[in-house]
Design an enzyme around this catalytic site. Structure first.
Site, PDB file in Angstrom:
ATOM      1  N   HIS A 108     -93.960  32.270  38.528  1.00 38.88           N
ATOM      2  CA  HIS A 108     -92.973  33.055  37.787  1.00 38.88           C
ATOM      3  C   HIS A 108     -92.183  32.102  36.898  1.00 38.88           C
ATOM      4  CE1 HIS A 108     -93.394  35.486  41.536  1.00 38.88           C
ATOM      5  NE2 HIS A 108     -93.182  36.531  40.753  1.00 38.88           N
ATOM      6  N   ASP A 111     -89.446  30.284  38.771  1.00 41.13           N
ATOM      7  CA  ASP A 111     -89.908  29.331  39.784  1.00 41.13           C
ATOM      8  C   ASP A 111     -90.006  27.958  39.138  1.00 41.13           C
ATOM      9  OD1 ASP A 111     -90.469  31.563  41.404  1.00 41.13           O
ATOM     10  OD2 ASP A 111     -92.557  31.614  40.751  1.00 41.13           O
TER      11      ASP A 111
END
Length: 445
Positions: A108, A111
């Site tokens: 993501h 992340d």
């Protein structure tokens, strides 16, 4: 022999490249079944399985749950937050990827890079980290299976992202999707995923469901058009999930997503990313949701994990059930493979597993489980009577009146007359136990 990685230190000291040692090995840091170069049919295990490691659970998860804080403190956490911490985490991730020997990874946006409410800062952080990730890909040979945007964690998304009743939130979600698509293209990603997150409702009392679904379709169409405009040629993927965090998710299961994509003319660009734990939460088996997607021509990729039926929520455990992996690989092999998708371990080590080596052992176990599933599934399809049994069960539709029915050459009245002529049908056993016994027989080989 150590596997090279980029970074200033070893975050997993004492762990070298994970070898294949075969079924006689007692080494917990060795593969017993997964032999990347072993040929199964016309491809190697690596080509069939296309394993990926997820960034979020493996390098961002600290073991916290609704009842307590995190239990793990990894060495890269000591660097602190901000870009310096993100860079250390990236080094740790690529060390892990290369030592484990997987070909792909997934992430993501937040992340990989520190989040920020200020859009310019968020974009600058992500661009910086994408540049570093690209350099590490080039140095190690790693590839990106798919990218995505986290549109569910920030409080702004408490009522959804593309389905939010506030247009300002929908527009803010577009910031992340645009940038995540840019990042995916820059890193050569093969796919781009949409997980609904909070795309659903907590209560119908305050929800205009028809309008929200229309907005979600509009948003996905805009994302598709933008992705194609910047050169993204891969599949867009929707990941079904029935509930959690919302009471009802709009991407409930494979069948629901298939109907949605076809209704809005998106099935030419979108496929499904099926997660095992999400399938079981919807009341189906993992194999069922895979089969529904495959039958619709929409099985694009897989999130490989499992749930815990006693807990009843999305526990994201590493896969270990060989019956599940055999069933999954039967579906995959019948449709000709997963490429450009793959098997992403959207799974996390248990809260009680706190050593860095546990992360390796969890992935090793999952990779061996799917490798064995591949071996057995291929043998059942290629060498056993399985497929012949299935064809025989439907043989009455292959010729004569049954084929005429299947081809649309009979009407209801004609069926009635044929039934009267034939008399009471002969009872035919489904022989379910014979199939189950055959799976067990091949698992024991």
């Amino acid at each position: 022999m150590s596997t090279p990685f980029i970074g200033n230190q070893a975050y997993f000291p004492g762990i070298d490249a994970i070898p294949f040692e075969g079924r006689g090995s007692d080494n917990p840091l060795a593969f017993k079944v997964y032999d990347a170069g072993k040929r199964i049919g016309d491809r190697t295990m690596a080509e069939h399985l296309r394993f990926a490691v997820c960034y979020w659970h493996s390098f961002c998860g600290n073991g916290s749950d609704p009842f307590g804080p995190g239990t793990r403190a990894y060495p890269w956490d000591a660097v602190g937050g901000g870009l310096a911490g993100a860079e250390a985490k990236l080094d740790a991730a690529f060390e892990f990827f290369t030592k484990l020997g997987v070909p792909y990874w997934c992430f993501h946006d937040i992340d990989l890079a520190p989040d920020a409410d200020d859009i310019a800062t968020y974009e600058r952080n992500l661009k910086h980290m994408v540049g570093l990730a690209k350099a590490r890909q080039e140095a190690t040979g790693m590839k990106l299976l798919w990218g995505t945007a986290n549109l569910f964690s920030h409080p702004r998304y408490m009522n959804g992202a593309s389905t939010n009743p506030d247009f300002a939130v929908v527009a803010r979600a577009a910031v992340q999707v645009k940038n995540a698509l840019d990042a995916t293209v820059e890193l050569g990603g093969a796919n781009y995923v949409f997980w609904g997150g909070r795309e659903g409702y907590a209560s119908l009392h305050n929800t205009d469901m028809k309008r929200e679904l229309a907005h979600m379709a509009r948003f996905l169409t805009m994302a598709r058009d933008y992705g194609r405009s910047i050169g993204f040629e891969g599949n867009f993927l929707i990941e079904p999930k029935p509930m959690e965090p919302m009471k009802h998710q709009y991407d409930f299961d494979s069948a629901t997503c298939t109907g949605f994509l076809r209704e809005h003319g998106l099935d030419g660009d979108f496929k499904l990313n099926i997660e095992a734990n999400h399938a079981t939460l919807s009341g189906h088996s993992f194999e069922h949701d895979l089969q529904v997607a495959a039958d619709a021509g929409l099985l694009g990729s897989i999130d490989a994990n499992r749930g815990n039926p006693q807990n009843g929520w999305d526990t994201d455990q590493f896969p270990s059930d060989l019956y599940d992996t055999v069933g999954a690989m039967m579906v995959v092999l019948r449709q000709g493979g997963l490429a450009p998708g793959g098997l992403n371990f959207d799974a996390k080590v248990r809260r009680e597993s706190t050593d860095p080596a546990d992360l390796f052992m969890a992935h090793i176990g999952g990779m061996d489980a799917f490798a064995r599933g591949l071996e057995v599934a291929h043998a059942l399809l290629a060498d056993s009577p399985w497929e012949g049994w299935r064809r025989e069960r439907y043989a009455s539709f292959d010729a004569g009146e049954g084929k005429a029915f299947a081809d649309g050459a009979l009407d209801l009245a004609a069926l009635r007359d044929l039934a009267e002529k034939a008399g009471e049908p002969t009872q035919r056993s489904g022989r379910q136990e014979q199939y189950e016994n055959l799976v067990n027989q091949y698992l024991q080989r």
